[in-house]
Motif scaffolding. Structure first.
Motif, short mmCIF file in Angstrom:
data_model
loop_
_atom_site.label_atom_id
_atom_site.label_comp_id
_atom_site.label_asym_id
_atom_site.label_seq_id
_atom_site.Cartn_x
_atom_site.Cartn_y
_atom_site.Cartn_z
N TYR A 110 0.92 -1.16 0.04
CA TYR A 110 -0.02 0.03 0.17
C TYR A 110 0.71 1.23 -0.30
O TYR A 110 0.65 2.18 -0.73
N ARG A 111 2.04 1.28 0.90
CA ARG A 111 2.85 2.36 0.98
C ARG A 111 3.78 2.85 -0.50
O ARG A 111 3.69 3.96 -1.10
N SER A 112 4.12 1.52 -1.05
CA SER A 112 4.78 1.61 -2.10
C SER A 112 3.81 2.06 -3.31
O SER A 112 4.52 2.65 -4.47
N ALA A 113 2.73 1.64 -3.67
CA ALA A 113 1.83 1.66 -4.79
C ALA A 113 1.07 3.04 -4.48
O ALA A 113 0.18 3.21 -5.26
N ASP A 114 1.25 3.64 -3.53
CA ASP A 114 0.45 4.90 -3.10
C ASP A 114 -1.26 4.53 -3.21
O ASP A 114 -2.13 5.23 -3.82
N CYS A 115 -1.54 3.78 -2.25
CA CYS A 115 -2.93 3.42 -2.11
C CYS A 115 -3.59 3.97 -1.11
O CYS A 115 -2.99 4.60 -0.05
N ASP A 116 -4.79 4.54 -1.53
CA ASP A 116 -5.79 5.12 -0.57
C ASP A 116 -7.18 4.88 -0.54
O ASP A 116 -7.95 4.86 -1.71
N GLU A 117 -7.76 4.09 0.54
CA GLU A 117 -8.96 3.41 0.78
C GLU A 117 -9.35 2.47 -0.46
O GLU A 117 -10.07 2.44 -1.27
N GLY A 118 -8.14 1.65 -0.64
CA GLY A 118 -8.40 0.48 -1.73
C GLY A 118 -8.07 0.87 -3.12
O GLY A 118 -8.01 0.02 -3.90
N ILE A 119 -7.73 2.21 -3.46
CA ILE A 119 -7.36 2.71 -4.98
C ILE A 119 -5.78 2.94 -4.88
O ILE A 119 -5.57 3.71 -4.02
N CYS A 120 -5.35 2.25 -5.64
CA CYS A 120 -3.60 2.36 -5.78
C CYS A 120 -3.33 3.30 -7.16
O CYS A 120 -3.87 2.67 -8.18
N ASN B 254 7.23 -1.16 -5.98
CA ASN B 254 8.50 -1.05 -6.20
C ASN B 254 9.02 -2.60 -6.19
O ASN B 254 8.81 -3.51 -5.27
N ALA B 255 9.41 -2.91 -7.43
CA ALA B 255 9.99 -4.49 -7.55
C ALA B 255 11.15 -4.96 -6.78
O ALA B 255 11.14 -6.09 -6.23
N GLY B 256 11.87 -3.95 -6.26
CA GLY B 256 12.88 -4.22 -5.33
C GLY B 256 12.49 -4.67 -3.84
O GLY B 256 12.93 -5.73 -3.37
N TYR B 257 11.25 -4.04 -3.52
CA TYR B 257 10.53 -4.40 -2.33
C TYR B 257 10.14 -5.66 -2.35
O TYR B 257 10.06 -6.64 -1.30
N VAL B 258 9.37 -5.70 -3.36
CA VAL B 258 8.75 -7.31 -3.85
C VAL B 258 9.90 -8.41 -3.63
O VAL B 258 9.51 -9.38 -2.89
N LEU C 224 12.86 -14.85 -7.54
CA LEU C 224 13.05 -14.34 -9.15
C LEU C 224 11.87 -14.72 -9.91
O LEU C 224 11.29 -14.03 -10.46
N ARG C 225 11.49 -15.98 -9.52
CA ARG C 225 10.13 -16.32 -10.42
C ARG C 225 9.24 -15.62 -10.12
O ARG C 225 8.21 -15.13 -10.92
N VAL C 226 9.03 -15.31 -8.80
CA VAL C 226 7.53 -14.42 -8.49
C VAL C 226 7.72 -13.05 -9.06
O VAL C 226 6.78 -12.54 -9.59
N LEU C 227 8.94 -12.57 -9.12
CA LEU C 227 9.04 -11.15 -9.80
C LEU C 227 8.81 -10.96 -11.20
O LEU C 227 8.20 -10.26 -11.85
N VAL C 228 9.31 -12.04 -11.79
CA VAL C 228 9.06 -12.34 -13.28
C VAL C 228 7.66 -12.42 -13.50
O VAL C 228 7.09 -11.94 -14.52
N GLN C 229 7.09 -13.41 -12.66
CA GLN C 229 5.55 -13.53 -13.04
C GLN C 229 4.68 -12.19 -12.98
O GLN C 229 3.83 -12.01 -13.56
N GLN C 230 5.11 -11.45 -11.82
CA GLN C 230 4.30 -10.25 -11.56
C GLN C 230 4.72 -9.34 -12.70
O GLN C 230 3.74 -8.57 -13.08
N ALA C 231 5.76 -9.26 -13.34
CA ALA C 231 6.23 -8.48 -14.45
C ALA C 231 5.24 -8.62 -15.56
O ALA C 231 4.97 -7.97 -16.34
N ARG C 232 5.26 -10.09 -15.91
CA ARG C 232 4.40 -10.57 -17.01
C ARG C 232 2.83 -10.50 -16.88
O ARG C 232 2.22 -10.44 -17.86
N SER C 233 2.48 -10.22 -15.82
CA SER C 233 0.96 -10.03 -15.95
C SER C 233 0.76 -8.48 -16.27
O SER C 233 -0.34 -8.39 -16.67
#
Length: 294
Positions: free
Chosen positions: A43-53, A58-62, A134-143
């Protein structure tokens, strides 16, 4: 007979269940804390507010969060592995020290796994955790996009994972056995155990998947039965809680330890457990008449 010997050692040291339950609870507590941390960082990295991002995560955090998660889970699992290996090894060489519920063998093995051998456990767990992260990171990027580069990276990670599965099956798992038995460092243990099998000519034996396929099927069936029983209990008595002892993980770890100990010290096994030793020798002669060298 490998499985019979392994389960005999485990049943003689039921205190291993206490260690396993403690580590399962530890893993569960960590997973809950990690999930809350991940939500907060997301939520902090994606700048979310009341469920809206409005931003992107940040890929590094993930990567770091998933690395911490997979690494911790691997460390907990391999701590169990080393504890079981140490206990079975104690039962193999000195049965008087490991023939009761909370035997000295169980306590000493768990102590060594969480102190002197903990660095080796962490090192061996790190590589697997990095690949999974790394696999999770790549799968997230591919989404978000379907680029050819990401597809190639994911394919490469798949190949590396396949190699790691083969590596973990014996080189890494057997290394943890040597860590539990003798307290070697992770790299030294892996080298020594593979040298042992090469010198004994057992490289074809350790690639036999029959016992592991059988145990995997047993785990699947137990999982289905446990789920069905859980639904029944939840329907009949919602306030009850039931726990079923599962020897599946112990079976895998202890069978590996039995095979390593049989290659390392068959004479000690014959002296301390003659009936099981004769049965194993007879079965191995029938299954591997040339390779076993018995």
């Amino acid at each position: 007979t490998n499985l019979e010997t392994a389960l005999t050692a485990v049943k003689k040291n039921w205190g291993l269940n206490l260690v396993a339950y403690f580590l399962v609870l530890l893993a569960f507590a960590y997973s809950m804390i990690w999930a809350l941390t991940f939500i907060g960082v997301y939520y902090r990295s994606a700048d979310c507010d009341e469920g809206i991002c409005t931003g992107t995560v940040n890929a590094g955090y993930v990567f770091l969060l998933f690395l911490a998660f997979f690494w911790s889970q691997q460390v907990i699992q391999n701590t169990t592995h080393v504890t079981v290996a140490g206990t079975v090894g104690t039962w193999w060489f000195d049965p008087l020290e490991a023939s009761s519920c909370c035997s000295k063998g169980v306590g000493d093995s768990f102590f060594r796994a969480t102190t002197f051998s903990f660095g080796s456990i962490c090192l061996g767990s790190l590589l697997v955790a990095i690949i999974h992260s790394l696999r999770v990171l790549v799968q997230q990027a591919r989404s978000g996009q379907d680029g050819i580069l990401l597809c190639c990276v994911e394919c490469l990670l798949g190949c590396i994972e396949s190699i790691m599965e083969y590596f973990n099956k014996w080189v890494s798992d057997a290394a943890y056995i040597y860590v539990g038995l003798y307290g070697y460092s992770y790299c030294e243990a892996g080298k020594n155990v593979m040298t042992l099998f090469e010198e004994r000519g057992w490289t074809t034996i350790i690639t036999d998947d029959l016992i592991y396929n059988t145990l995997s099927l047993m785990s699947l069936v137990l999982g289905i039965l446990t789920g069905a029983l859980g639904l029944l209990v939840a329907d009949v008595a919602k306030d009850w809680f039931t726990g079923i002892k599962d020897l599946g993980a112990f079976a895998f770890f202890s069978v590996d330890t039995v095979i390593v100990c049989f290659a390392e010290a068959p004479a000690e096994f014959q002296a301390n457990h003659p009936e099981l030793s004769e049965k194993m020798r007879r079965t191995w002669r029938e299954a591997y008449p040339v390779a076993s060298g018995l």
